[in-house]
Write a protein that holds these residues in place. Structure first.
Motif, PDB file in Angstrom:
ATOM      1  N   LEU A 269       4.687  21.608  75.382  1.00 14.06           N
ATOM      2  CA  LEU A 269       5.750  21.337  74.414  1.00 14.06           C
ATOM      3  C   LEU A 269       6.103  22.650  73.723  1.00 14.06           C
ATOM      4  N   PHE A 270       7.358  23.024  73.800  1.00 12.93           N
ATOM      5  CA  PHE A 270       7.843  24.125  72.995  1.00 12.93           C
ATOM      6  C   PHE A 270       8.200  23.536  71.631  1.00 12.93           C
ATOM      7  N   PRO A 271       7.536  23.991  70.556  1.00 19.71           N
ATOM      8  CA  PRO A 271       7.655  23.311  69.259  1.00 19.71           C
ATOM      9  C   PRO A 271       9.076  23.019  68.810  1.00 19.71           C
ATOM     10  N   LYS A 272      10.006  23.910  69.105  1.00 15.81           N
ATOM     11  CA  LYS A 272      11.394  23.678  68.698  1.00 15.81           C
ATOM     12  C   LYS A 272      12.008  22.473  69.401  1.00 15.81           C
ATOM     13  N   LYS A 273      11.414  22.065  70.520  1.00 15.47           N
ATOM     14  CA  LYS A 273      11.980  20.984  71.325  1.00 15.47           C
ATOM     15  C   LYS A 273      11.349  19.621  71.025  1.00 15.47           C
ATOM     16  N   VAL A 274      10.510  19.542  70.003  1.00 16.93           N
ATOM     17  CA  VAL A 274       9.887  18.252  69.708  1.00 16.93           C
ATOM     18  C   VAL A 274      10.973  17.217  69.396  1.00 16.93           C
ATOM     19  N   LYS A 275      10.847  16.040  69.999  1.00 19.82           N
ATOM     20  CA  LYS A 275      11.829  14.976  69.817  1.00 19.82           C
ATOM     21  C   LYS A 275      11.392  14.044  68.687  1.00 19.82           C
ATOM     22  N   VAL A 276      12.306  13.798  67.768  1.00 19.66           N
ATOM     23  CA  VAL A 276      12.047  12.884  66.659  1.00 19.66           C
ATOM     24  C   VAL A 276      13.070  11.761  66.745  1.00 19.66           C
ATOM     25  N   SER A 277      12.626  10.587  67.157  1.00 13.72           N
ATOM     26  CA  SER A 277      13.531   9.446  67.289  1.00 13.72           C
ATOM     27  C   SER A 277      14.005   8.963  65.928  1.00 13.72           C
ATOM     28  N   LYS A 278      15.024   8.119  65.939  1.00 12.00           N
ATOM     29  CA  LYS A 278      15.547   7.582  64.683  1.00 12.00           C
ATOM     30  C   LYS A 278      14.461   6.815  63.932  1.00 12.00           C
ATOM     31  N   SER A 279      13.674   6.042  64.660  1.00 19.83           N
ATOM     32  CA  SER A 279      12.611   5.279  64.004  1.00 19.83           C
ATOM     33  C   SER A 279      11.540   6.197  63.417  1.00 19.83           C
ATOM     34  N   MET A 280      11.231   7.310  64.135  1.00 19.07           N
ATOM     35  CA  MET A 280      10.226   8.236  63.612  1.00 19.07           C
ATOM     36  C   MET A 280      10.763   9.040  62.431  1.00 19.07           C
ATOM     37  N   ARG A 281      12.056   9.311  62.416  1.00 18.94           N
ATOM     38  CA  ARG A 281      12.624   9.973  61.238  1.00 18.94           C
ATOM     39  C   ARG A 281      12.424   9.122  59.999  1.00 18.94           C
ATOM     40  N   LYS A 282      12.546   7.816  60.167  1.00 17.69           N
ATOM     41  CA  LYS A 282      12.312   6.900  59.045  1.00 17.69           C
ATOM     42  C   LYS A 282      10.846   6.933  58.622  1.00 17.69           C
ATOM     43  N   VAL A 283       9.935   6.962  59.608  1.00 20.85           N
ATOM     44  CA  VAL A 283       8.504   7.019  59.302  1.00 20.85           C
ATOM     45  C   VAL A 283       8.173   8.311  58.555  1.00 20.85           C
ATOM     46  N   LEU A 284       8.764   9.414  58.988  1.00 22.88           N
ATOM     47  CA  LEU A 284       8.502  10.693  58.339  1.00 22.88           C
ATOM     48  C   LEU A 284       9.006  10.714  56.897  1.00 22.88           C
ATOM     49  N   ARG A 285      10.071   9.944  56.634  1.00 20.87           N
ATOM     50  CA  ARG A 285      10.660   9.940  55.295  1.00 20.87           C
ATOM     51  C   ARG A 285       9.979   8.983  54.333  1.00 20.87           C
ATOM     52  N   ASP A 286       9.455   7.880  54.843  1.00 18.63           N
ATOM     53  CA  ASP A 286       9.054   6.801  53.924  1.00 18.63           C
ATOM     54  C   ASP A 286       7.749   7.058  53.174  1.00 18.63           C
ATOM     55  N   GLY A 287       6.978   8.067  53.603  1.00 19.74           N
ATOM     56  CA  GLY A 287       5.799   8.447  52.838  1.00 19.74           C
ATOM     57  C   GLY A 287       4.591   7.549  52.992  1.00 19.74           C
ATOM     58  N   SER A 288       4.599   6.659  53.980  1.00 18.46           N
ATOM     59  CA  SER A 288       3.452   5.763  54.149  1.00 18.46           C
ATOM     60  C   SER A 288       2.243   6.486  54.743  1.00 18.46           C
ATOM     61  N   PHE A 289       2.496   7.549  55.518  1.00 16.73           N
ATOM     62  CA  PHE A 289       1.424   8.342  56.107  1.00 16.73           C
ATOM     63  C   PHE A 289       1.269   9.664  55.361  1.00 16.73           C
ATOM     64  N   LYS A 290       0.034  10.141  55.287  1.00 13.87           N
ATOM     65  CA  LYS A 290      -0.274  11.446  54.728  1.00 13.87           C
ATOM     66  C   LYS A 290      -1.030  12.244  55.778  1.00 13.87           C
ATOM     67  N   LEU A 291      -0.676  13.522  55.930  1.00 13.76           N
ATOM     68  CA  LEU A 291      -1.311  14.374  56.929  1.00 13.76           C
ATOM     69  C   LEU A 291      -2.240  15.387  56.271  1.00 13.76           C
ATOM     70  N   THR A 292      -3.440  15.534  56.816  1.00  8.88           N
ATOM     71  CA  THR A 292      -4.356  16.586  56.388  1.00  8.88           C
ATOM     72  C   THR A 292      -4.846  17.339  57.623  1.00  8.88           C
ATOM     73  N   GLN A 293      -5.517  18.466  57.385  1.00 11.22           N
ATOM     74  CA  GLN A 293      -6.069  19.265  58.484  1.00 11.22           C
ATOM     75  C   GLN A 293      -7.541  19.571  58.228  1.00 11.22           C
ATOM     76  N   ASN A 294      -8.333  19.397  59.273  1.00  9.20           N
ATOM     77  CA  ASN A 294      -9.738  19.825  59.256  1.00  9.20           C
ATOM     78  C   ASN A 294     -10.562  19.199  58.126  1.00  9.20           C
ATOM     79  N   THR A 295     -10.223  17.994  57.722  1.00  9.34           N
ATOM     80  CA  THR A 295     -11.015  17.336  56.682  1.00  9.34           C
ATOM     81  C   THR A 295     -12.123  16.471  57.271  1.00  9.34           C
TER      82      THR A 295
END
Length: 218
Positions: A71-97
């Motif tokens: 995957l070339f990072p610039k080419k990542v596909k974000v569907s309409k449904s996933m755009r909604k998921v990214l906006r709604d704030g129900s998920f939180k992302l952390t690293q190396n916890t």
């Protein structure tokens, strides 16, 4: 496999820290057998376009398939449904916890079409050691303080080699993958190594490229 001659490679690794040229892999991508899972050998493998994949209680198998899924990072596909998921704030992302828990979940969660897991106890210990040395990373997805998804892989500095992901809630692993790709794009990473084709990865924008091209990019 149609015959064992095509399955088993000619290269058996000993104690020396080396791999044969990736062009000598067989038609399935199997390159070598044996060796160990030391941090030094694992890092050499990933930097050489090679990764381990084998069942428990078996010899270590090393692979370099052609073509290769990236995957070339610039080419990542974000569907309409996933755009909604990214906006709604129900998920939180952390690293190396909680790296160990992420790899445990990747090994434990059942997947369609898979019988058992390739993430063996040896693999868990090896990647945990890589994590301690700062080369293996995890991304965790939380919902209401519960771990519901994530992924882990090996970080080469400007290339991320994805190993596995899991999801306990719909879209959780997609959320982790998309957020990771967006972050790596901002940091200037050249590509994410996804190793082999899956429909899930293709839906997120990953593509197959010839191994020769993959090695040039690596």
């Amino acid at each position: 496999m149609e015959n064992n001659r095509n399955y088993f490679p000619l290269h058996f690794l000993g104690d020396r820290l080396e791999f044969p040229p990736v062009e000598t892999a067989n038609e399935d991508g199997l390159l070598a057998v044996g060796g160990d899972l030391s941090p030094e050998r694992l890092l050499l493998a990933y930097k050489s376009g090679i990764f381990p994949w084998f069942n428990d209680d078996a010899l270590i198998l090393w692979w370099s398939p052609d073509p290769r899924m990236v995957l070339f990072p610039k080419k990542v596909k974000v569907s309409k449904s996933m755009r909604k998921v990214l906006r709604d704030g129900s998920f939180k992302l952390t690293q190396n916890t909680c790296f160990d828990e992420v790899i445990e979940q990747c090994a434990f969660v059942e997947r369609k079409g898979q019988d058992g897991t390739w993430i063996t106890s040896k693999m868990k210990a090896a990647y945990a050691e890589l994590h301690k040395k700062g080369f293996a990373r995890s991304y965790e997805v939380w919902e209401n303080n519960n771990l519901v998804g994530g992924l882990y892989g090996v970080d080469l500095g400007d290339v991320f080699c994805g190993e596995s992901m899991f999801s306990l809630q719909p879209n959780a692993s997609k959320f982790a993958f998309i957020k990771m790709a967006q972050e790596l794009d901002e940091k200037g990473y050249r590509f994410i190594d996804c190793q082999v084709h899956t429909d899930h990865l293709e839906s997120l924008g990953a593509e197959l490229i010839p191994r020769k091209r993959f090695m040039e990019l690596l």
